[in-house]
Design a protein around this motif. Sequence first.
Motif, PDB file in Angstrom:
ATOM      1  N   VAL A 153     -22.475  -3.734   2.045  1.00 11.70           N
ATOM      2  CA  VAL A 153     -20.903  -4.192   2.700  1.00 11.70           C
ATOM      3  C   VAL A 153     -21.171  -3.688   4.579  1.00 11.70           C
ATOM      4  CG1 VAL A 153     -18.893  -5.217   2.668  1.00 11.70           C
ATOM      5  CG2 VAL A 153     -20.124  -5.541   1.172  1.00 11.70           C
ATOM      6  N   VAL A 209     -12.113  -6.231  -2.367  1.00 12.49           N
ATOM      7  CA  VAL A 209     -12.444  -6.801  -3.199  1.00 12.49           C
ATOM      8  C   VAL A 209     -13.800  -6.414  -2.711  1.00 12.49           C
ATOM      9  CG1 VAL A 209     -11.953  -9.033  -2.763  1.00 12.49           C
ATOM     10  CG2 VAL A 209     -12.960  -9.000  -4.800  1.00 12.49           C
ATOM     11  N   HIS A 210     -14.966  -6.733  -3.354  1.00 18.08           N
ATOM     12  CA  HIS A 210     -16.318  -7.010  -2.564  1.00 18.08           C
ATOM     13  C   HIS A 210     -17.137  -6.839  -4.028  1.00 18.08           C
ATOM     14  CE1 HIS A 210     -15.376  -5.516   0.955  1.00 18.08           C
ATOM     15  NE2 HIS A 210     -14.138  -4.055   0.795  1.00 18.08           N
ATOM     16  N   VAL A 211     -18.509  -8.264  -3.610  1.00 20.11           N
ATOM     17  CA  VAL A 211     -18.954  -8.716  -4.914  1.00 20.11           C
ATOM     18  C   VAL A 211     -20.460  -7.820  -4.685  1.00 20.11           C
ATOM     19  CG1 VAL A 211     -19.849 -10.606  -5.548  1.00 20.11           C
ATOM     20  CG2 VAL A 211     -17.627  -9.687  -5.766  1.00 20.11           C
ATOM     21  N   ARG A 226     -22.386 -13.100  -5.559  1.00 18.79           N
ATOM     22  CA  ARG A 226     -21.273 -14.145  -5.478  1.00 18.79           C
ATOM     23  C   ARG A 226     -21.429 -15.327  -5.569  1.00 18.79           C
ATOM     24  NH1 ARG A 226     -22.202 -10.818   0.373  1.00 18.79           N
ATOM     25  NH2 ARG A 226     -22.086  -8.738  -0.390  1.00 18.79           N
ATOM     26  N   SER A 227     -19.945 -16.648  -5.338  1.00 17.76           N
ATOM     27  CA  SER A 227     -19.880 -17.872  -6.277  1.00 17.76           C
ATOM     28  C   SER A 227     -20.145 -18.295  -6.910  1.00 17.76           C
ATOM     29  CB  SER A 227     -21.122 -18.029  -4.309  1.00 17.76           C
ATOM     30  OG  SER A 227     -20.627 -18.407  -3.446  1.00 17.76           O
ATOM     31  N   GLY A 231     -15.234 -12.864  -7.864  1.00 16.74           N
ATOM     32  CA  GLY A 231     -14.252 -11.959  -6.693  1.00 16.74           C
ATOM     33  C   GLY A 231     -13.290 -12.482  -7.215  1.00 16.74           C
ATOM     34  N   THR A 232     -12.996 -14.001  -7.818  1.00 17.27           N
ATOM     35  CA  THR A 232     -11.582 -14.133  -8.038  1.00 17.27           C
ATOM     36  C   THR A 232     -11.229 -13.761  -9.544  1.00 17.27           C
ATOM     37  OG1 THR A 232     -12.457 -16.448  -7.477  1.00 17.27           O
ATOM     38  CG2 THR A 232     -10.841 -16.636  -9.081  1.00 17.27           C
ATOM     39  N   GLY A 285      -6.311  -7.727   4.199  1.00 17.15           N
ATOM     40  CA  GLY A 285      -6.748  -7.320   5.791  1.00 17.15           C
ATOM     41  C   GLY A 285      -7.917  -8.261   6.000  1.00 17.15           C
ATOM     42  N   VAL A 286      -8.061  -9.573   6.322  1.00 16.24           N
ATOM     43  CA  VAL A 286      -9.904 -10.333   6.178  1.00 16.24           C
ATOM     44  C   VAL A 286     -10.230 -10.195   7.905  1.00 16.24           C
ATOM     45  CG1 VAL A 286     -10.897 -12.022   5.173  1.00 16.24           C
ATOM     46  CG2 VAL A 286      -8.942 -11.692   4.375  1.00 16.24           C
ATOM     47  N   ASN A 291     -14.765 -13.992   8.555  1.00 16.07           N
ATOM     48  CA  ASN A 291     -14.869 -14.018   7.797  1.00 16.07           C
ATOM     49  C   ASN A 291     -14.573 -15.553   6.720  1.00 16.07           C
ATOM     50  OD1 ASN A 291     -16.041 -13.477   4.951  1.00 16.07           O
ATOM     51  ND2 ASN A 291     -15.273 -11.431   5.073  1.00 16.07           N
ATOM     52  N   ALA A 341     -15.201 -17.017   4.903  1.00 15.47           N
ATOM     53  CA  ALA A 341     -16.069 -17.451   3.119  1.00 15.47           C
ATOM     54  C   ALA A 341     -14.575 -16.387   2.596  1.00 15.47           C
ATOM     55  CB  ALA A 341     -17.032 -16.984   2.589  1.00 15.47           C
ATOM     56  N   SER A 342     -14.390 -15.522   3.320  1.00 14.29           N
ATOM     57  CA  SER A 342     -13.666 -14.616   2.424  1.00 14.29           C
ATOM     58  C   SER A 342     -12.303 -15.015   2.441  1.00 14.29           C
ATOM     59  CB  SER A 342     -12.938 -13.541   2.932  1.00 14.29           C
ATOM     60  OG  SER A 342     -12.311 -12.217   2.522  1.00 14.29           O
ATOM     61  N   ARG A 366     -11.179 -18.459   3.496  1.00 12.15           N
ATOM     62  CA  ARG A 366     -11.344 -19.239   2.036  1.00 12.15           C
ATOM     63  C   ARG A 366     -11.158 -19.145   1.003  1.00 12.15           C
ATOM     64  NH1 ARG A 366      -9.340 -24.062   0.884  1.00 12.15           N
ATOM     65  NH2 ARG A 366     -10.218 -25.334  -0.392  1.00 12.15           N
ATOM     66  N   PHE A 367     -11.924 -18.062   0.709  1.00  9.56           N
ATOM     67  CA  PHE A 367     -11.131 -16.964  -1.073  1.00  9.56           C
ATOM     68  C   PHE A 367     -10.272 -17.014  -1.374  1.00  9.56           C
ATOM     69  CE2 PHE A 367     -11.671 -12.910  -2.800  1.00  9.56           C
ATOM     70  CZ  PHE A 367     -11.923 -13.552  -4.566  1.00  9.56           C
ATOM     71  N   ARG A 418      -7.812 -19.567  -1.407  1.00  5.76           N
ATOM     72  CA  ARG A 418      -8.141 -20.362  -3.237  1.00  5.76           C
ATOM     73  C   ARG A 418      -7.040 -19.902  -4.023  1.00  5.76           C
ATOM     74  NH1 ARG A 418     -11.732 -24.648  -4.286  1.00  5.76           N
ATOM     75  NH2 ARG A 418     -11.718 -24.113  -6.726  1.00  5.76           N
TER      76      ARG A 418
HETATM   77  C1  LIG Z   1     -15.578 -12.481  -0.545  1.00  6.74           C
HETATM   78  C2  LIG Z   1     -16.099 -12.455  -2.161  1.00  6.74           C
HETATM   79  C3  LIG Z   1     -14.893 -11.550  -2.468  1.00  6.74           C
HETATM   80  C4  LIG Z   1     -16.382 -13.791  -2.510  1.00  6.74           C
HETATM   81  O1  LIG Z   1     -16.893 -13.199  -3.765  1.00  6.74           O
HETATM   82  P1  LIG Z   1     -16.870 -14.043  -4.866  1.00  6.74           P
HETATM   83  O2  LIG Z   1     -17.271 -13.736  -5.669  1.00  6.74           O
HETATM   84  O3  LIG Z   1     -18.273 -14.881  -3.788  1.00  6.74           O
HETATM   85  O4  LIG Z   1     -16.319 -15.611  -4.888  1.00  6.74           O
HETATM   86  P2  LIG Z   1     -15.984 -17.258  -5.880  1.00  6.74           P
HETATM   87  O5  LIG Z   1     -16.925 -17.283  -6.853  1.00  6.74           O
HETATM   88  O6  LIG Z   1     -14.740 -16.404  -6.771  1.00  6.74           O
HETATM   89  O7  LIG Z   1     -15.303 -17.859  -4.928  1.00  6.74           O
HETATM   90  C5  LIG Z   1     -14.520 -18.519  -5.352  1.00  6.74           C
HETATM   91  C6  LIG Z   1     -13.601 -19.512  -3.890  1.00  6.74           C
HETATM   92  O8  LIG Z   1     -13.656 -19.143  -2.616  1.00  6.74           O
HETATM   93  C7  LIG Z   1     -14.396 -19.812  -1.763  1.00  6.74           C
HETATM   94  N1  LIG Z   1     -15.881 -18.788  -1.198  1.00  6.74           N
HETATM   95  C8  LIG Z   1     -16.059 -17.739  -2.348  1.00  6.74           C
HETATM   96  N2  LIG Z   1     -17.901 -17.563  -1.253  1.00  6.74           N
HETATM   97  C9  LIG Z   1     -17.716 -18.881  -0.092  1.00  6.74           C
HETATM   98  C10 LIG Z   1     -18.585 -18.818   0.827  1.00  6.74           C
HETATM   99  N3  LIG Z   1     -20.016 -18.151   1.039  1.00  6.74           N
HETATM  100  N4  LIG Z   1     -18.031 -20.067   2.049  1.00  6.74           N
HETATM  101  C11 LIG Z   1     -17.089 -20.569   1.521  1.00  6.74           C
HETATM  102  N5  LIG Z   1     -16.526 -19.962   1.084  1.00  6.74           N
HETATM  103  C12 LIG Z   1     -16.600 -19.839   0.254  1.00  6.74           C
HETATM  104  C13 LIG Z   1     -14.662 -20.856  -2.418  1.00  6.74           C
HETATM  105  O9  LIG Z   1     -13.441 -21.739  -2.687  1.00  6.74           O
HETATM  106  C14 LIG Z   1     -15.067 -20.606  -3.345  1.00  6.74           C
HETATM  107  O10 LIG Z   1     -14.923 -21.560  -4.573  1.00  6.74           O
HETATM  108  P3  LIG Z   1     -15.847 -22.666  -4.930  1.00  6.74           P
HETATM  109  O11 LIG Z   1     -16.600 -22.027  -6.082  1.00  6.74           O
HETATM  110  O12 LIG Z   1     -14.590 -23.707  -5.927  1.00  6.74           O
HETATM  111  O13 LIG Z   1     -15.318 -23.014  -4.184  1.00  6.74           O
HETATM  112  C15 LIG Z   1     -17.842 -11.945  -1.875  1.00  6.74           C
HETATM  113  O14 LIG Z   1     -18.346 -12.915  -0.883  1.00  6.74           O
HETATM  114  C16 LIG Z   1     -18.174 -10.704  -0.997  1.00  6.74           C
HETATM  115  O15 LIG Z   1     -18.277  -9.611  -1.528  1.00  6.74           O
HETATM  116  N6  LIG Z   1     -18.243 -10.714   0.246  1.00  6.74           N
HETATM  117  C17 LIG Z   1     -19.040  -9.977   1.278  1.00  6.74           C
HETATM  118  C18 LIG Z   1     -17.939  -8.775   1.246  1.00  6.74           C
HETATM  119  C19 LIG Z   1     -16.099  -9.353   1.792  1.00  6.74           C
HETATM  120  O16 LIG Z   1     -16.148 -10.138   2.917  1.00  6.74           O
HETATM  121  N7  LIG Z   1     -15.124  -8.577   1.178  1.00  6.74           N
HETATM  122  C20 LIG Z   1     -14.136  -9.342   1.331  1.00  6.74           C
HETATM  123  C21 LIG Z   1     -13.583  -8.620   1.930  1.00  6.74           C
HETATM  124  S1  LIG Z   1     -12.132  -9.360   2.526  1.00  6.74           S
END
Ligand SMILES: CC(C)(COP(=O)(O)OP(=O)(O)OC[C@H]1O[C@@H](n2cnc3c(N)ncnc32)[C@H](O)[C@@H]1OP(=O)(O)O)[C@@H](O)C(=O)NCCC(=O)NCCS
Length: 169
Positions: free
Chosen positions: A25, A89-91, A96-97, A101-102, A123-124, A128, A130-131, A133-134, A137
């Motif tokens: 990451v 949180v980091h996956v 991912r997806s 993470g949830t 703190g995002v 980002n 995706a984060s 939105r995550f 949710r």
């Molecule tokens: C952000 C992160 C922790 C999310 O974990 P994840 O396991 O991928 O997420 P989930 O599968 O639990 O997703 C839950 C919801 O988040 C949102 N989400 C997750 N990934 C997404 C993406 N790439 N784009 C848009 N929305 C996204 C969606 O709404 C999703 O719900 P849905 O699948 O029903 O639409 C992960 O993608 C990650 O580690 N990313 C890189 C490092 C990072 O950004 N860490 C967070 C720093 S604040």
Amino acid sequence: MSAPPLIADATEADLPGLLAIYNQVIATSTAVYSYDPVTLEDRRSWWRARLAQGYPVLVARDADGVAGFSSFGDFRAWPGYRFTVEHTVHVRSDGRSRGLGTALVQALFPRARALGKHVMIAGVDAANAASIRFHERLGFTQAALLREVGFKFDRWLDLVFMQRMLSPP
Ligand SMILES: CC(C)(COP(=O)(O)OP(=O)(O)OC[C@H]1O[C@@H](n2cnc3c(N)ncnc32)[C@H](O)[C@@H]1OP(=O)(O)O)[C@@H](O)C(=O)NCCC(=O)NCCS
């Protein structure tokens, strides 16, 4: 329907897997405002410090080992902030997806409540999406936008603070 992910307290044996995720990451994104990879010793010290404070470090495990991790620590050092924590949180990129993470963040809520915590902060990086939105949710709402407080990859970074109440006001 697939089985819910296995979330557990991290052991010392999980630290190399956790380190690999964290360094990936750092190297490839602005999700962490660090430049250089950290060492296993750094993660061991961090893990020990969290446990010494009574704070959790959680991992999700799959067939390939550590698939993600989450934790929280103090938001700010002053005593008046003692009911507020900031989480991380980091996956793993190939995990991912899938809901990991949830599950990792949802597992933090009862742990924080059990410690009497009232608010959890995320703190995002503002880019980002995706984060953001995550976290929405997961019930976090955007509370502040701090412009150009970070710098990485030769550009200024905006930081979004999001918050979620853990107990009724
Ligand atoms: C952000 C992160 C922790 C999310 O974990 P994840 O396991 O991928 O997420 P989930 O599968 O639990 O997703 C839950 C919801 O988040 C949102 N989400 C997750 N990934 C997404 C993406 N790439 N784009 C848009 N929305 C996204 C969606 O709404 C999703 O719900 P849905 O699948 O029903 O639409 C992960 O993608 C990650 O580690 N990313 C890189 C490092 C990072 O950004 N860490 C967070 C720093 S604040």
